[in-house]
Design a protein around this motif. Structure first.
Motif, PDB file in Angstrom:
ATOM      1  N   HIS A  81      -6.192  -1.839  -7.217  1.00  0.00           N
ATOM      2  CA  HIS A  81      -6.072  -2.324  -8.599  1.00  0.00           C
ATOM      3  C   HIS A  81      -4.657  -2.827  -8.837  1.00  0.00           C
ATOM      4  O   HIS A  81      -3.697  -2.284  -8.301  1.00  0.00           O
ATOM      5  CB  HIS A  81      -6.401  -1.186  -9.567  1.00  0.00           C
ATOM      6  N   ASP A  82      -4.558  -3.843  -9.679  1.00  0.00           N
ATOM      7  CA  ASP A  82      -3.262  -4.423 -10.020  1.00  0.00           C
ATOM      8  C   ASP A  82      -2.681  -3.703 -11.232  1.00  0.00           C
ATOM      9  O   ASP A  82      -3.059  -3.964 -12.366  1.00  0.00           O
ATOM     10  CB  ASP A  82      -3.421  -5.918 -10.319  1.00  0.00           C
ATOM     11  N   PHE A  83      -1.762  -2.780 -10.983  1.00  0.00           N
ATOM     12  CA  PHE A  83      -1.040  -2.077 -12.039  1.00  0.00           C
ATOM     13  C   PHE A  83       0.351  -2.686 -12.270  1.00  0.00           C
ATOM     14  O   PHE A  83       1.235  -2.032 -12.823  1.00  0.00           O
ATOM     15  CB  PHE A  83      -0.860  -0.597 -11.687  1.00  0.00           C
ATOM     16  N   ASP A  84       0.558  -3.917 -11.837  1.00  0.00           N
ATOM     17  CA  ASP A  84       1.861  -4.567 -11.978  1.00  0.00           C
ATOM     18  C   ASP A  84       2.937  -3.891 -11.134  1.00  0.00           C
ATOM     19  O   ASP A  84       4.112  -3.891 -11.501  1.00  0.00           O
ATOM     20  CB  ASP A  84       2.303  -4.592 -13.442  1.00  0.00           C
ATOM     21  N   LEU A  88      -0.701  -4.148  -4.674  1.00  0.00           N
ATOM     22  CA  LEU A  88      -1.895  -3.552  -5.242  1.00  0.00           C
ATOM     23  C   LEU A  88      -1.922  -2.050  -4.961  1.00  0.00           C
ATOM     24  O   LEU A  88      -1.517  -1.596  -3.884  1.00  0.00           O
ATOM     25  CB  LEU A  88      -3.142  -4.218  -4.670  1.00  0.00           C
ATOM     26  N   THR A  89      -2.411  -1.288  -5.925  1.00  0.00           N
ATOM     27  CA  THR A  89      -2.414   0.165  -5.836  1.00  0.00           C
ATOM     28  C   THR A  89      -3.762   0.660  -5.319  1.00  0.00           C
ATOM     29  O   THR A  89      -4.798   0.307  -5.886  1.00  0.00           O
ATOM     30  CB  THR A  89      -2.139   0.777  -7.221  1.00  0.00           C
ATOM     31  N   PRO A  90      -3.787   1.467  -4.263  1.00  0.00           N
ATOM     32  CA  PRO A  90      -5.060   2.023  -3.785  1.00  0.00           C
ATOM     33  C   PRO A  90      -5.713   2.895  -4.860  1.00  0.00           C
ATOM     34  O   PRO A  90      -5.046   3.707  -5.520  1.00  0.00           O
ATOM     35  CB  PRO A  90      -4.649   2.855  -2.565  1.00  0.00           C
ATOM     36  N   THR A  91      -7.013   2.738  -5.040  1.00  0.00           N
ATOM     37  CA  THR A  91      -7.777   3.493  -6.029  1.00  0.00           C
ATOM     38  C   THR A  91      -9.114   3.888  -5.437  1.00  0.00           C
ATOM     39  O   THR A  91      -9.451   3.501  -4.316  1.00  0.00           O
ATOM     40  CB  THR A  91      -8.037   2.648  -7.296  1.00  0.00           C
ATOM     41  N   ILE A  92      -9.894   4.636  -6.206  1.00  0.00           N
ATOM     42  CA  ILE A  92     -11.314   4.790  -5.921  1.00  0.00           C
ATOM     43  C   ILE A  92     -12.058   4.348  -7.173  1.00  0.00           C
ATOM     44  O   ILE A  92     -11.571   4.508  -8.300  1.00  0.00           O
ATOM     45  CB  ILE A  92     -11.694   6.226  -5.494  1.00  0.00           C
ATOM     46  N   ASP A 219       6.398   3.020  -3.864  1.00  0.00           N
ATOM     47  CA  ASP A 219       5.592   2.068  -3.100  1.00  0.00           C
ATOM     48  C   ASP A 219       4.413   1.535  -3.904  1.00  0.00           C
ATOM     49  O   ASP A 219       3.581   0.790  -3.368  1.00  0.00           O
ATOM     50  CB  ASP A 219       5.069   2.725  -1.815  1.00  0.00           C
ATOM     51  N   GLY A 220       4.318   1.920  -5.173  1.00  0.00           N
ATOM     52  CA  GLY A 220       3.258   1.412  -6.021  1.00  0.00           C
ATOM     53  C   GLY A 220       1.951   2.165  -5.926  1.00  0.00           C
ATOM     54  O   GLY A 220       0.939   1.702  -6.457  1.00  0.00           O
ATOM     55  N   GLU A 221       1.948   3.326  -5.283  1.00  0.00           N
ATOM     56  CA  GLU A 221       0.734   4.119  -5.206  1.00  0.00           C
ATOM     57  C   GLU A 221       0.662   5.077  -6.396  1.00  0.00           C
ATOM     58  O   GLU A 221       1.667   5.391  -7.020  1.00  0.00           O
ATOM     59  CB  GLU A 221       0.681   4.900  -3.888  1.00  0.00           C
ATOM     60  N   THR A 243      -5.427  -1.000 -17.809  1.00  0.00           N
ATOM     61  CA  THR A 243      -4.501  -2.074 -18.160  1.00  0.00           C
ATOM     62  C   THR A 243      -3.264  -1.511 -18.843  1.00  0.00           C
ATOM     63  O   THR A 243      -3.375  -0.696 -19.765  1.00  0.00           O
ATOM     64  CB  THR A 243      -5.177  -3.089 -19.106  1.00  0.00           C
ATOM     65  N   LEU A 244      -2.099  -1.964 -18.414  1.00  0.00           N
ATOM     66  CA  LEU A 244      -0.834  -1.606 -19.060  1.00  0.00           C
ATOM     67  C   LEU A 244      -0.543  -2.588 -20.192  1.00  0.00           C
ATOM     68  O   LEU A 244      -0.686  -3.793 -20.030  1.00  0.00           O
ATOM     69  CB  LEU A 244       0.310  -1.629 -18.042  1.00  0.00           C
ATOM     70  N   ASP A 245      -0.146  -2.059 -21.344  1.00  0.00           N
ATOM     71  CA  ASP A 245       0.251  -2.868 -22.506  1.00  0.00           C
ATOM     72  C   ASP A 245      -0.763  -3.981 -22.785  1.00  0.00           C
ATOM     73  O   ASP A 245      -0.451  -5.173 -22.712  1.00  0.00           O
ATOM     74  CB  ASP A 245       1.644  -3.458 -22.275  1.00  0.00           C
ATOM     75  N   PRO A 246      -2.009  -3.623 -23.142  1.00  0.00           N
ATOM     76  CA  PRO A 246      -3.078  -4.622 -23.228  1.00  0.00           C
ATOM     77  C   PRO A 246      -3.246  -5.252 -24.612  1.00  0.00           C
ATOM     78  O   PRO A 246      -2.873  -4.695 -25.639  1.00  0.00           O
ATOM     79  CB  PRO A 246      -4.318  -3.798 -22.893  1.00  0.00           C
ATOM     80  N   TYR A 247      -3.868  -6.439 -24.598  1.00  0.00           N
ATOM     81  CA  TYR A 247      -4.347  -7.093 -25.814  1.00  0.00           C
ATOM     82  C   TYR A 247      -5.765  -7.581 -25.560  1.00  0.00           C
ATOM     83  O   TYR A 247      -6.203  -7.732 -24.416  1.00  0.00           O
ATOM     84  CB  TYR A 247      -3.450  -8.276 -26.200  1.00  0.00           C
TER      85      TYR A 247
END
Length: 490
Positions: A81-84, A88-92, A219-221, A243-247
């Motif tokens: 997932h793209d957490f900025d 990209l951050t590994p997720t499940i 490392d963005g994890e 989502t961070l800081d969303p609109y």
């Protein structure tokens, strides 16, 4: 399992502050100095600048109908997932989503089959949180799904319209799997005529809002910690549907927000910066009437549905006491809007009469050893703690010896009879499956157990602060049928 920090160790304060300062260069949030100085590491976003990221809205998953049965397929596996972050951050996640899973759309009266396939290299489960289903379909710790196996949940949808959710419920590992992304909403619809008068176009004026706090390594994890201390572990960054800081662009009228606190331990105290906030539903469905609220608190596992009005504003901010702006709603007058008035009556909730109580129990939440427990005991899968007679109405007294907790019970929805000797506030007079209480509070609830029997597989009751649950604060009960008890019941 995923790599985890030393269990029960909170990170040093200087490391938290350093991580916040470093990540500001990546995320670009506007924060206040308070975020760096208070015990709560929350990075507060002000409303001085527009929100920066379009809100991710999980897709709506409708069933496929075969021979009159509604079928759903969920596949839990690894994703990113793209957490900025720098990468990209590994997720499940479920169904190849980058995070979370699709929103399941269910209908009262349907016969449902949900196949859940585990594509992870570790065990998991999937629990239907808030659902009144048979014990064998509940998805608790006894319904383990091994790697590369499929588990089938079969049940009838017997509840009224409500917002539920699903998530793993593996003993001792619920917090980590939910934190890494395994969760999703379930929306039940019924034939309540008031529904047609409410915003109900998913993703347009009916918006899912899954609140989860998170942190990241250099490392963005995802940086996961489980704590047996106090309130559980708080993380510095708020994500809404990941989502961070969303609109989000919404119609210039009434908008429905389906709120879920999917966090490990945080409580959120939510408000809007202008206009009205009207609560229309609690966890188990619509309230009797809409309730005007200045602030609404949702605890871990809790859901609430609110209506906000953008008829006369260009934008509206959903706010939290700790994080500042949660979501920026932008009015788009090209979209079709639902206008006032809201229906004055939403539901007719039958009150449980205390005189129908067949049995009373007390559940005391407290520290036990190095973790947490209920009635002096920590969770053991091989032990049944309570046996309930099918058809009984029970009165449960909940209290804490140490700490604040979120009581959650599987299978049934309950009503709050009293809190500290006083009747519940109007917003707590609907159907609930969880309730927050502080140390020294005493909460009394009433529940009926008249839908399912299983003498072999238990249901759970536990604290939904997941740090507490995963360190022992969970108990088991079975619902059984003793004919002699029914014939000679008092």
């Amino acid at each position: 399992m995923f790599h985890t920090k030393n269990l029960f160790l909170r990170r040093p304060r200087h490391r938290i502050i350093a991580a916040i300062i470093l990540s500001l260069l990546v995320i670009g949030c506007v924060i206040t100095v308070d975020a760096l100085l208070n015990d709560d590491p929350a990075v507060k976003i002000t409303t001085d600048a527009p929100a920066t990221h379009s809100l991710l809205v999980p897709p709506l998953l409708e069933p496929s109908i075969e021979d009159g049965i509604a079928h759903y397929q969920l596949d839990l596996g690894r994703s990113s997932h793209d957490f900025d972050q720098a990468q990209l951050t590994p997720t499940i996640a479920y169904n190849q989503e980058s995070l979370l899973g699709p929103t399941l759309h269910l209908y009262q009266g349907d016969q449902v089959v949900i196949d859940v396939t585990n594509h992870l290299d570790e065990d998991t489960t999937t629990h239907w949180h808030g659902a009144d289903v048979p014990a064998e379909a509940d998805g608790g710790p006894h319904s383990v799904i091994r790697p590369d196996e499929t588990w089938k949940a079969e049940f009838n949808v017997i509840q009224e319209a409500a917002t539920l959710w699903y998530h793993p419920h593996l003993k001792d590992h619920t917090a980590e799997q939910v934190y890494r992304g395994a969760a999703g909403l379930m929306i039940i619809d019924d034939d309540n005529p008031t529904s047609s008068q409410l915003p109900s176009t998913y993703g347009i004026d009916d918006i899912p809002i899954i609140l989860q706090d998170r942190d990241f390594t250099k490392d963005g994890e995802l940086d996961f910690t489980l704590s047996n201390k106090g309130k559980g572990f708080f993380y510095p960054y708020l994500t809404v549907n990941g989502t961070l800081d969303p609109y989000i662009n919404v119609p210039a009228g009434l908008v429905r927000l389906r709120l879920l606190n999917g966090s490990q331990a945080r409580l959120y105290k939510l408000s809007v910066d202008s206009g009205r906030m009207i609560m229309i539903a609690s966890e188990g469905g619509y309230l009797n009437q809409p309730i005007a609220m200045e602030q609404i608190m949702i605890s871990p596992g809790d859901r609430a549905e609110i209506i906000v009005d953008l008829s006369n504003v260009d934008r509206l901010n959903l706010l939290d006491v700790s994080f500042g702006r949660v979501l920026e709603l932008r009015a788009d007058r090209a979209l079709t809007a639902v206008a006032d008035p809201l229906p004055s009556t939403l539901n007719t909730i039958e009150k449980i009469d205390p005189n129908e109580v067949d049995h009373s129990r007390e559940f005391v939440f407290e520290k036990v050893g190095k973790g947490w427990g209920i009635n002096g005991q920590q969770m053991k899968l091989a032990r049944t703690d309570d046996v309930i007679q099918f058809g009984d109405t029970e009165r449960w007294t909940l209290r804490s010896v140490s700490g604040s907790h979120v009581f959650h019970v599987h299978q049934t929805q309950f009503q709050v009879l009293e809190r500290n000797g006083h009747p519940p506030e109007p917003y707590e007079q609907g159907w609930e499956d969880s309730i927050f209480f502080k140390g020294k509070d005493t909460v009394v609830i009433l529940a009926r157990f008249n839908t399912y029997i299983n003498p072999d597989i238990p249901y759970m009751l536990h604290c939904h602060i997941l740090d507490h649950e995963d360190t022992g604060m969970m108990s088991q009960f079975k619902i059984v049928n003793h004919p002699e008890r029914i014939e000679g019941s008092t």
